[in-house]
Design an enzyme around this catalytic site. Structure first.
Site, mmCIF file in Angstrom:
data_model
loop_
_atom_site.group_PDB
_atom_site.id
_atom_site.type_symbol
_atom_site.label_atom_id
_atom_site.label_comp_id
_atom_site.label_asym_id
_atom_site.label_seq_id
_atom_site.Cartn_x
_atom_site.Cartn_y
_atom_site.Cartn_z
ATOM 1 N N TYR A 165 2.207 28.970 24.289
ATOM 2 C CA TYR A 165 1.037 29.545 23.639
ATOM 3 C C TYR A 165 1.437 30.892 23.034
ATOM 4 O O TYR A 165 1.583 31.899 23.737
ATOM 5 C CB TYR A 165 -0.107 29.762 24.636
ATOM 6 C CG TYR A 165 -0.749 28.504 25.173
ATOM 7 C CD1 TYR A 165 -0.490 27.257 24.636
ATOM 8 C CD2 TYR A 165 -1.639 28.574 26.247
ATOM 9 C CE1 TYR A 165 -1.086 26.113 25.145
ATOM 10 C CE2 TYR A 165 -2.248 27.425 26.752
ATOM 11 C CZ TYR A 165 -1.964 26.202 26.206
ATOM 12 O OH TYR A 165 -2.558 25.077 26.710
ATOM 13 N N PHE B 262 -9.827 19.463 25.692
ATOM 14 C CA PHE B 262 -10.792 19.000 24.687
ATOM 15 C C PHE B 262 -12.082 18.522 25.369
ATOM 16 O O PHE B 262 -12.566 17.412 25.107
ATOM 17 C CB PHE B 262 -10.216 17.885 23.822
ATOM 18 C CG PHE B 262 -9.062 18.286 22.949
ATOM 19 C CD1 PHE B 262 -8.831 19.617 22.643
ATOM 20 C CD2 PHE B 262 -8.200 17.336 22.440
ATOM 21 C CE1 PHE B 262 -7.757 19.989 21.831
ATOM 22 C CE2 PHE B 262 -7.129 17.697 21.632
ATOM 23 C CZ PHE B 262 -6.908 19.025 21.333
ATOM 24 N N PRO B 263 -12.669 19.323 26.262
ATOM 25 C CA PRO B 263 -13.866 18.873 26.995
ATOM 26 C C PRO B 263 -15.093 18.708 26.111
ATOM 27 O O PRO B 263 -16.074 18.110 26.547
ATOM 28 C CB PRO B 263 -14.079 19.988 28.019
ATOM 29 C CG PRO B 263 -13.500 21.211 27.367
ATOM 30 C CD PRO B 263 -12.304 20.701 26.619
ATOM 31 N N LEU B 264 -15.023 19.228 24.895
ATOM 32 C CA LEU B 264 -16.127 19.061 23.945
ATOM 33 C C LEU B 264 -15.662 18.300 22.701
ATOM 34 O O LEU B 264 -16.278 18.391 21.646
ATOM 35 C CB LEU B 264 -16.691 20.431 23.535
ATOM 36 C CG LEU B 264 -17.306 21.231 24.681
ATOM 37 C CD1 LEU B 264 -17.675 22.635 24.221
ATOM 38 C CD2 LEU B 264 -18.543 20.512 25.237
ATOM 39 N N GLY B 265 -14.625 17.495 22.861
ATOM 40 C CA GLY B 265 -14.001 16.916 21.689
ATOM 41 C C GLY B 265 -13.080 17.968 21.103
ATOM 42 O O GLY B 265 -12.556 18.817 21.812
ATOM 43 N N PRO C 72 -9.316 17.309 12.728
ATOM 44 C CA PRO C 72 -9.945 16.317 11.847
ATOM 45 C C PRO C 72 -9.937 14.921 12.468
ATOM 46 O O PRO C 72 -8.931 14.483 13.033
ATOM 47 C CB PRO C 72 -9.085 16.364 10.581
ATOM 48 C CG PRO C 72 -8.451 17.716 10.594
ATOM 49 C CD PRO C 72 -8.223 18.044 12.039
#
Length: 310
Positions: free
Chosen positions: A68, A222-225, A229
């Site tokens: 990161y 990605f807990p909310l998507g 794209p």
């Protein structure tokens, strides 16, 4: 480090989202994923203030990686979070920084895993890493291995176990793994699994069930998507928006609260570079979804097939 079984952190703050289990450690069920701190590269004081605010809010589980920002994020954590805060810092290996549109390249060979652990130790300024996730390239969005980067899981686990035996790390997790890989890794003492998973991408229910039966923490990224794209987004689901309006909260909070109520093994690590978003994410840990809302959300179709694999 020993587990603190109480509902408060080492600083006395109520644990965000209550207490969950990560191996032999108790941690806040709402943690913090530090990847987005890269966005604050030009404002180090803001990044430090965000991490300190997380500690104040009862977050004592932070997820990071040397790749990161090529050590930048780890340096922020080293500067901002102190031993007396009692924060469990989890890192990962399996990729290295790279230049170009995709800022990562696979680093799957055992000697590369060891080099990454050593780099994390240096940049975090510690003698031992609490948990290190082995990022496989078997599933989920992102990198895929080819050539000499196609490495057998058993060879990787042998290196991870050796580093644990040597005292470089305390515990081992898996990231971007498949069901067969998890089954093969369990004898090595896996404490957590990080896979792409959310209300609208639930293909890994069998893996979550196996984690629950084995006492392994399920830590969805990605807990909310995702903003990538083509990837489905929890906040765009009409049912999620309707539940949020009824409860007077945001769609993001509904998506995070659903994950926490879906399984006690879930530990969240939502990321943000904004303090107000951090506060909203922590507040989601106190949001109780009623049975009617849970039934409605459970009927939202999973769109895991829409997640790009490369």
């Amino acid at each position: 480090m020993t587990s603190n079984p109480s509902s408060t952190t080492a600083t006395g703050a109520p644990r965000a989202g209550g207490a969950g289990q990560l191996g032999d450690r108790s941690v806040s069920r709402v943690g913090y994923g530090a990847m987005q701190l890269e966005r604050l590269h030009g404002d180090r004081p803001a990044a430090i203030a965000l991490l300190r605010r997380a500690v104040e809010l009862g977050v004592d589980h932070v997820d990071t990686a040397e790749f990161y920002g090529d050590g930048f994020v780890n340096g922020l954590i080293r500067e901002s979070i102190h031993p007396e805060d009692g924060v469990v810092v989890v890192s990962k290996v399996g990729a290295d920084p790279a230049s170009g549109p995709i800022p990562l390249r696979p680093a799957q060979r055992p000697e590369q895993l060891r080099a990454s652990v050593e780099a994390n130790l240096r940049s975090l300024g510690v003698d031992r890493l609490a948990v290190v996730n082995l990022r496989r390239l078997d599933s989920g969005p992102g990198l895929r291995a080819d050539g000499d980067q196609v490495v057998d899981l058993d060879d990787q686990l042998a290196e991870m176990v050796a580093m644990r035996d040597e005292g470089m790390i305390d515990a081992i997790g898996l990231s971007s793994a498949d069901l067969d890989g998890l089954r093969r890794a369990i004898p090595a003492g896996i404490v957590c699994v990080q896979n792409a998973y959310s209300l609208v991408a639930r293909a890994d229910e069998d893996m979550l069930a196996l984690c629950a039966s084995e006492g392994i923490a399920w830590v969805p990224y990605f807990p909310l998507g995702s903003a990538f794209p083509g990837m489905p987004k929890v906040t765009e689901a009409p049912t999620v928006r309707a539940v949020a309006e009824t409860l007077g909260c945001t769609p993001s909070q509904v998506g995070l609260a659903w994950l926490l109520q879906h399984s006690p093994e879930v530990l969240l690590i939502p990321g943000t570079a904004d303090i107000s978003h951090l506060e909203a994410n922590v507040a989601a840990g106190s949001l109780a979804l009623d049975e009617e809302s849970l039934v409605a959300l459970g009927a939202v179709p999973s769109r895991s097939a829409d997640v790009p694999l490369g």
